[in-house]
Design a protein around this motif. Structure first.
Motif, short mmCIF file in Angstrom:
data_model
loop_
_atom_site.label_atom_id
_atom_site.label_comp_id
_atom_site.label_asym_id
_atom_site.label_seq_id
_atom_site.Cartn_x
_atom_site.Cartn_y
_atom_site.Cartn_z
N LYS A 1 0.82 -1.20 0.00
CA LYS A 1 0.00 0.00 0.00
C LYS A 1 0.86 1.25 0.00
N THR A 2 1.94 1.23 0.80
CA THR A 2 2.83 2.38 0.86
C THR A 2 3.49 2.62 -0.48
N THR A 3 3.96 1.54 -1.12
CA THR A 3 4.60 1.66 -2.43
C THR A 3 3.62 2.20 -3.46
N SER A 4 2.38 1.67 -3.44
CA SER A 4 1.37 2.12 -4.38
C SER A 4 1.06 3.59 -4.18
N ALA A 5 0.97 4.02 -2.91
CA ALA A 5 0.68 5.42 -2.62
C ALA A 5 1.78 6.32 -3.13
N ALA A 6 3.03 5.87 -2.98
CA ALA A 6 4.16 6.67 -3.45
C ALA A 6 4.14 6.79 -4.96
N GLN A 7 3.79 5.70 -5.64
CA GLN A 7 3.76 5.71 -7.10
C GLN A 7 2.64 6.60 -7.62
N ASN A 8 1.53 6.70 -6.86
CA ASN A 8 0.38 7.47 -7.30
C ASN A 8 0.40 8.91 -6.77
N GLU A 9 1.47 9.30 -6.12
CA GLU A 9 1.58 10.64 -5.58
C GLU A 9 1.47 11.69 -6.68
N PHE A 10 0.69 12.74 -6.42
CA PHE A 10 0.57 13.85 -7.34
C PHE A 10 1.80 14.74 -7.14
N LYS A 11 2.63 14.79 -8.15
CA LYS A 11 3.91 15.48 -8.00
C LYS A 11 3.78 16.97 -8.29
N VAL A 12 4.50 17.75 -7.52
CA VAL A 12 4.67 19.17 -7.79
C VAL A 12 6.16 19.40 -7.90
N VAL A 13 6.64 19.45 -9.15
CA VAL A 13 8.06 19.51 -9.46
C VAL A 13 8.44 20.95 -9.75
N GLY A 14 9.35 21.50 -8.98
CA GLY A 14 9.75 22.88 -9.19
C GLY A 14 11.19 22.99 -9.66
N TYR A 15 11.39 23.64 -10.80
CA TYR A 15 12.75 23.96 -11.23
C TYR A 15 13.25 25.15 -10.41
N TYR A 16 14.52 25.09 -10.05
CA TYR A 16 15.13 26.14 -9.24
C TYR A 16 16.46 26.55 -9.84
N THR A 17 16.67 27.85 -10.01
CA THR A 17 17.95 28.35 -10.49
C THR A 17 18.60 29.18 -9.39
N PRO A 18 19.89 29.03 -9.17
CA PRO A 18 20.59 29.79 -8.13
C PRO A 18 20.41 31.30 -8.36
N GLY A 19 20.10 31.99 -7.30
CA GLY A 19 19.95 33.43 -7.40
C GLY A 19 18.51 33.90 -7.42
N SER A 20 17.57 33.02 -7.81
CA SER A 20 16.16 33.43 -7.85
C SER A 20 15.56 33.51 -6.45
N ALA A 21 16.10 32.72 -5.53
CA ALA A 21 15.66 32.71 -4.14
C ALA A 21 16.69 31.95 -3.32
N GLU A 22 16.74 32.23 -2.03
CA GLU A 22 17.63 31.46 -1.16
C GLU A 22 17.07 30.04 -1.03
N PRO A 23 17.93 29.03 -1.11
CA PRO A 23 17.43 27.65 -1.03
C PRO A 23 16.57 27.39 0.20
N GLU A 24 16.96 27.95 1.33
CA GLU A 24 16.22 27.70 2.58
C GLU A 24 14.85 28.36 2.60
N SER A 25 14.60 29.28 1.67
CA SER A 25 13.30 29.97 1.64
C SER A 25 12.25 29.21 0.84
N LEU A 26 12.65 28.16 0.13
CA LEU A 26 11.71 27.43 -0.71
C LEU A 26 10.71 26.67 0.17
N PRO A 27 9.39 26.84 -0.08
CA PRO A 27 8.37 26.23 0.77
C PRO A 27 8.16 24.75 0.46
N LEU A 28 8.80 23.91 1.21
CA LEU A 28 8.78 22.47 0.93
C LEU A 28 7.39 21.85 1.07
#
Length: 327
Positions: free
Chosen positions: A24-51
């Motif tokens: 069940k855990t594996t299936s849930a991980a596979q079916n996770e709705f992904k929110v993939v964010g590209y990040y470029t250095p300088g656009s924001a501090e890494p620690e400020s990104l809302p995980l």
């Protein structure tokens, strides 16, 4: 029943329940709705990104050397190290995105990829270089951003060979391989079905529609997302669960001209709910939510953003809009 048989029976029952839990855990991980964010250095501090609003972050970019078969050192790898530390603290994954449009003078020069892929040894060396980067920075995968292999040249088949070899190397370490692909059109045919099958998911760059096609000037309207999904899922056989629809956090002004970022637009007085302001086409909250709901309704793997450092942090945030719409 003897005590030993009772013990064995209870042990088998416990193992069976445990196996079902893992499945069940594996299936849930596979079916996770992904929110993939590209990040470029300088656009924001890494620690400020809302995980809490993201599942994966693609660090952009690692650039192939002129020979194509090795990767150039990062200008400042401390930013990547900080990003990995921040993301992993929140149980989020970080991929290295290799390539991008910005190679060469003026961008769009993929000759380094062509030089690398045309030789077996070039592909082997490239894969070894990419894997060394993954190990060095404790990364969770590679996002291949070759823009673009050509349908009517050997590079389409060479791309398949490269992708398969890289996927095998990554999957052996329980890492993932993704790719960024054009929204639709002739350039997309350089990415063959065999390559798509080897990838864990594919990021559809359903923006920059002002460069041409049936839907022009508006950059990234809802209809352009529909067109891109139809092209890859219905036309090219990409599994819906592997399709990640791209969302822009920036604007365009006419043919090929970049406009303000979403953050800049809001600061300058644009509405967070419109898609046009003073000559700039962008995606406001309504369109972002509509595209995210579409991805949900069609059973897509999720959404992708270029790029997350361009968002606001208040109630006008597009990441917050995505989070509301995907529930």
């Amino acid at each position: 029943m003897t005590p030993s048989k009772i013990f064995i029976g209870l042990l088998l029952l416990t193992l069976a329940i445990g196996c079902k839990s893992v499945q069940k855990t594996t299936s849930a991980a596979q079916n996770e709705f992904k929110v993939v964010g590209y990040y470029t250095p300088g656009s924001a501090e890494p620690e400020s990104l809302p995980l809490n609003y993201l599942t994966h972050i693609n660090y952009s970019f690692s650039i192939p050397a002129p020979s194509g078969d090795t990767l150039m050192p990062l200008r400042d790898d401390s930013i990547l190290k900080r990003l990995v530390k921040h993301a992993h603290s929140g149980n989020r994954e970080v991929f290295i995105s290799i390539g991008g449009w910005g190679i060469g003078d003026g961008g769009g020069d993929d000759s380094r990829f062509h030089r690398m892929a045309e030789r077996a040894e070039g592909r082997h060396t490239f894969v070894r270089s990419a894997m060394a980067l993954v190990r060095k920075y404790d990364l969770d995968g590679v996002d291949l951003d070759w823009e673009y292999p050509d349908e009517d040249s050997p590079s389409a088949d060479q791309y398949v060979l490269l992708v398969r070899e890289l996927a095998d190397s990554l999957h052996a370490l329980n890492k993932k391989l993704t790719a960024a692909v054009v929204a639709s059109g002739k350039k997309g045919y350089g990415t063959k079905k065999e390559a798509l099958d080897a990838m864990d998911w594919v990021n559809l760059m359903a923006y920059d529609g002002d460069y041409g096609g049936d839907i022009v000037k508006a950059h990234s309207p809802y209809a352009y997302a529909v067109q891109s999904i139809d092209y890859w899922v219905k036309g090219r056989g990409l599994a819906p669960s592997k399709a990640i629809i791209g969302l822009p956090f920036y604007s365009k002004k006419g043919f090929g001209q970049f406009g303000p970022t979403y953050k800049q637009l809001i600061a300058d007085g644009a509405s967070a709910y419109d898609d046009y302001w003073k000559g700039a086409f962008y995606n406001g909250i309504n369109t972002i939510e509509a595209k995210t709901r579409l991805a949900r309704q069609l059973g897509l793997g999720g959404v992708m953003i270029w790029e997350i450092g361009l968002d606001t942090s208040d109630d006008t945030s597009l990441l917050k809009a995505i989070d509301r719409a995907k529930r």
